[in-house]
Design a protein around this motif. Structure first.
Motif, PDB file in Angstrom:
ATOM      1  N   ARG A 166       0.823  -1.210   0.000  1.00  0.00           N
ATOM      2  CA  ARG A 166       0.000   0.000   0.000  1.00  0.00           C
ATOM      3  C   ARG A 166       0.860   1.264   0.000  1.00  0.00           C
ATOM      4  O   ARG A 166       0.545   2.239  -0.691  1.00  0.00           O
ATOM      5  CB  ARG A 166      -0.912  -0.003   1.226  1.00  0.00           C
ATOM      6  CG  ARG A 166      -2.078  -0.951   1.142  1.00  0.00           C
ATOM      7  CD  ARG A 166      -3.189  -0.408   0.300  1.00  0.00           C
ATOM      8  NE  ARG A 166      -4.192  -1.434   0.039  1.00  0.00           N
ATOM      9  CZ  ARG A 166      -5.195  -1.289  -0.805  1.00  0.00           C
ATOM     10  NH1 ARG A 166      -5.330  -0.152  -1.474  1.00  0.00           N
ATOM     11  NH2 ARG A 166      -6.067  -2.251  -0.995  1.00  0.00           N
ATOM     12  N   VAL A 198      -9.349   9.617  -0.567  1.00  0.00           N
ATOM     13  CA  VAL A 198      -9.077   8.203  -0.284  1.00  0.00           C
ATOM     14  C   VAL A 198      -9.876   7.742   0.931  1.00  0.00           C
ATOM     15  O   VAL A 198     -10.504   6.669   0.907  1.00  0.00           O
ATOM     16  CB  VAL A 198      -7.567   7.972  -0.059  1.00  0.00           C
ATOM     17  CG1 VAL A 198      -7.311   6.564   0.462  1.00  0.00           C
ATOM     18  CG2 VAL A 198      -6.795   8.189  -1.357  1.00  0.00           C
ATOM     19  N   ASN A 202     -12.711   4.961   0.537  1.00  0.00           N
ATOM     20  CA  ASN A 202     -12.547   3.699   1.248  1.00  0.00           C
ATOM     21  C   ASN A 202     -13.737   3.415   2.143  1.00  0.00           C
ATOM     22  O   ASN A 202     -14.174   2.268   2.286  1.00  0.00           O
ATOM     23  CB  ASN A 202     -11.265   3.726   2.076  1.00  0.00           C
ATOM     24  CG  ASN A 202     -10.010   3.609   1.228  1.00  0.00           C
ATOM     25  OD1 ASN A 202     -10.093   3.354   0.017  1.00  0.00           O
ATOM     26  ND2 ASN A 202      -8.862   3.789   1.840  1.00  0.00           N
ATOM     27  N   CYS A 205     -16.521   2.137   0.010  1.00  0.00           N
ATOM     28  CA  CYS A 205     -16.289   0.742  -0.374  1.00  0.00           C
ATOM     29  C   CYS A 205     -16.567  -0.195   0.796  1.00  0.00           C
ATOM     30  O   CYS A 205     -17.134  -1.277   0.628  1.00  0.00           O
ATOM     31  CB  CYS A 205     -14.853   0.584  -0.867  1.00  0.00           C
ATOM     32  SG  CYS A 205     -14.485  -1.023  -1.593  1.00  0.00           S
ATOM     33  N   TYR A 206     -16.175   0.218   1.996  1.00  0.00           N
ATOM     34  CA  TYR A 206     -16.410  -0.576   3.200  1.00  0.00           C
ATOM     35  C   TYR A 206     -17.905  -0.808   3.411  1.00  0.00           C
ATOM     36  O   TYR A 206     -18.345  -1.935   3.664  1.00  0.00           O
ATOM     37  CB  TYR A 206     -15.802   0.145   4.404  1.00  0.00           C
ATOM     38  CG  TYR A 206     -16.227  -0.368   5.753  1.00  0.00           C
ATOM     39  CD1 TYR A 206     -15.710  -1.549   6.283  1.00  0.00           C
ATOM     40  CD2 TYR A 206     -17.155   0.332   6.520  1.00  0.00           C
ATOM     41  CE1 TYR A 206     -16.098  -2.015   7.524  1.00  0.00           C
ATOM     42  CE2 TYR A 206     -17.554  -0.128   7.769  1.00  0.00           C
ATOM     43  CZ  TYR A 206     -17.021  -1.295   8.258  1.00  0.00           C
ATOM     44  OH  TYR A 206     -17.424  -1.757   9.495  1.00  0.00           O
ATOM     45  N   ALA A 240     -13.074  -5.325   1.303  1.00  0.00           N
ATOM     46  CA  ALA A 240     -12.819  -4.012   0.697  1.00  0.00           C
ATOM     47  C   ALA A 240     -11.403  -3.924   0.134  1.00  0.00           C
ATOM     48  O   ALA A 240     -11.163  -3.185  -0.833  1.00  0.00           O
ATOM     49  CB  ALA A 240     -13.058  -2.902   1.709  1.00  0.00           C
ATOM     50  N   GLU A 241     -10.447  -4.662   0.711  1.00  0.00           N
ATOM     51  CA  GLU A 241      -9.067  -4.614   0.224  1.00  0.00           C
ATOM     52  C   GLU A 241      -8.991  -4.980  -1.255  1.00  0.00           C
ATOM     53  O   GLU A 241      -8.208  -4.396  -2.016  1.00  0.00           O
ATOM     54  CB  GLU A 241      -8.185  -5.562   1.037  1.00  0.00           C
ATOM     55  CG  GLU A 241      -8.004  -5.185   2.490  1.00  0.00           C
ATOM     56  CD  GLU A 241      -7.281  -3.866   2.671  1.00  0.00           C
ATOM     57  OE1 GLU A 241      -6.465  -3.505   1.790  1.00  0.00           O
ATOM     58  OE2 GLU A 241      -7.538  -3.179   3.667  1.00  0.00           O
ATOM     59  N   LYS A 244     -11.007  -1.892  -3.401  1.00  0.00           N
ATOM     60  CA  LYS A 244     -10.631  -0.480  -3.341  1.00  0.00           C
ATOM     61  C   LYS A 244      -9.852  -0.019  -4.576  1.00  0.00           C
ATOM     62  O   LYS A 244     -10.124   1.080  -5.093  1.00  0.00           O
ATOM     63  CB  LYS A 244      -9.836  -0.197  -2.055  1.00  0.00           C
ATOM     64  CG  LYS A 244     -10.702  -0.152  -0.802  1.00  0.00           C
ATOM     65  CD  LYS A 244      -9.941   0.316   0.418  1.00  0.00           C
ATOM     66  CE  LYS A 244      -8.863  -0.628   0.856  1.00  0.00           C
ATOM     67  NZ  LYS A 244      -8.244  -0.229   2.148  1.00  0.00           N
ATOM     68  N   VAL A 248     -12.547   2.474  -5.912  1.00  0.00           N
ATOM     69  CA  VAL A 248     -12.270   3.762  -5.263  1.00  0.00           C
ATOM     70  C   VAL A 248     -11.161   4.522  -5.988  1.00  0.00           C
ATOM     71  O   VAL A 248     -11.351   5.664  -6.423  1.00  0.00           O
ATOM     72  CB  VAL A 248     -11.886   3.557  -3.784  1.00  0.00           C
ATOM     73  CG1 VAL A 248     -11.534   4.897  -3.134  1.00  0.00           C
ATOM     74  CG2 VAL A 248     -13.017   2.887  -3.026  1.00  0.00           C
ATOM     75  N   ASP A 249     -10.008   3.887  -6.130  1.00  0.00           N
ATOM     76  CA  ASP A 249      -8.841   4.604  -6.664  1.00  0.00           C
ATOM     77  C   ASP A 249      -9.057   5.057  -8.101  1.00  0.00           C
ATOM     78  O   ASP A 249      -8.670   6.169  -8.474  1.00  0.00           O
ATOM     79  CB  ASP A 249      -7.600   3.723  -6.553  1.00  0.00           C
ATOM     80  CG  ASP A 249      -7.324   3.298  -5.120  1.00  0.00           C
ATOM     81  OD1 ASP A 249      -7.789   4.004  -4.209  1.00  0.00           O
ATOM     82  OD2 ASP A 249      -6.676   2.261  -4.916  1.00  0.00           O
TER      83      ASP A 249
END
Length: 334
Positions: A166, A198, A202, A205-206, A240-241, A244, A248-249
């Protein structure tokens, strides 16, 4: 088709027959024009402003299977109202707990989660490399860390590798973004505009993952990569990992590089940076567009949305826990 509704303004919500009535209220207590939402078309509500509602409304929402997520002024997730867990099953609870308590079984699942996240991160970087961004050194370093994932023997060791991946990945943000710099990850509170996006993304997404877990037999408090803790749904953090990087990104890169969100859309304070209301709406709109994009699924042989991919991921993990099928994390193939 049911939709997610986002309430950015503070207000009052009540039931009117089979319709939700939301009346916005400004800081002076003045009521705005009420908005009516047919309850049959609601899957969940995201509340970014104060919501005034009584128990009768929540009883109604519970019967209709509608989840409500709450966030504070700084865009931190504070909790959810969830209907009765109608799908929870004793057998699943037992098997999920067994996999958590078994060091070897937990390690296998946790490795798969980090493997999927690392793969999607590299895929992101390769996408921007093909568009002229000089990110090859970051790809090489992350690939090196990824190669060590199968050799890990403990969760702490695996989390260390994940953290290194990360960190390198976030360093690459400064190359991918045109007019903004991340300058390393900072949170609680975010120190600059990119970190604010971010954190907000995040969190979105969570809560997405949490909502999809609710539609399975799994318990969202029993996780494998992140340590289960008090008052948090750590299984949603696990899933979520994987998503993301692609949910998200990619949205962050889009809204910043296309100048849909600019420096004026952030509120810079002494103790951190938060998004203004207009920026939150822009990001949420772009995030929803991303969720509703479709791809041709290689196994199902049909088009599915990104949002549905999250639900499919939950089902895959369910089958693994019940010893029906080995879990393989979602990896972008396009």
């Amino acid at each position: 088709m049911k939709k997610t509704y986002y309430l950015f303004n503070p207000g009052r919500m009540s039931r009117k027959n089979n319709t939700l009535k939301f009346t916005p209220v400004d800081e002076n207590g003045t009521e705005g024009q009420p908005k009516y939402i047919p309850v049959e078309g609601v899957s969940e509500l995201f509340c970014f402003g104060a919501l005034d509602a009584n128990s009768a409304l929540y009883n109604f929402l519970g019967k209709m299977g509608i989840t409500v997520h709450f966030f504070d002024y700084y865009e931190h997730y504070t909790g959810s109202f969830q209907p009765k867990e109608y799908l929870l099953a004793g057998k699943m609870q037992i098997e999920q707990t067994k996999h958590y308590l078994s060091k070897s079984k937990r390690q296998v699942i946790a490795q798969k989660l980090v493997e999927g996240a690392a793969f999607n991160i590299i895929k992101n970087l390769k996408y921007y490399q093909s568009r002229g961004k000089e990110v090859q050194p970051y790809i090489d370093t992350i690939s090196g860390f990824s190669g060590a994932i199968p050799e890990t023997k403990a969760i702490d060791e695996l989390m260390g590798i994940e953290g290194n991946i990360r960190q390198i990945y976030y360093d690459a943000f400064d190359v991918i973004l045109n007019d903004f710099a991340m300058n390393g990850r900072s949170k609680q509170p975010p120190k600059n505009e990119v970190n604010a996006l971010v954190s907000f993304g995040n969190m979105m997404c969570y809560t997405l993952c949490l909502g999809q877990i609710y539609h399975t037999q799994m318990n969202p408090t029993i996780s494998f990569l992140h340590e289960p803790g008090y008052r948090r749904y750590s299984l949603a953090l696990d899933l979520a990992e994987i998503f993301k990087p692609i949910l998200v990104d990619r949205v962050i890169f889009r809204v910043l590089n296309k100048k849909e969100i600019q420096a004026r859309d952030f509120d810079v304070q002494m103790n951190g940076v938060v998004l203004k209301d207009a920026a939150r709406k822009i990001f949420v709109r772009a995030f929803e567009e991303r969720l509703n994009e479709t791809i041709k699924h290689r196994s199902l042989k049909r088009s599915v949305t990104y949002k549905h991919l999250v639900k499919l991921e939950c089902y895959k993990l369910t089958k693994h826990l019940l010893n029906m099928e080995e879990y393989k994390p979602f990896k972008t193939w396009w």
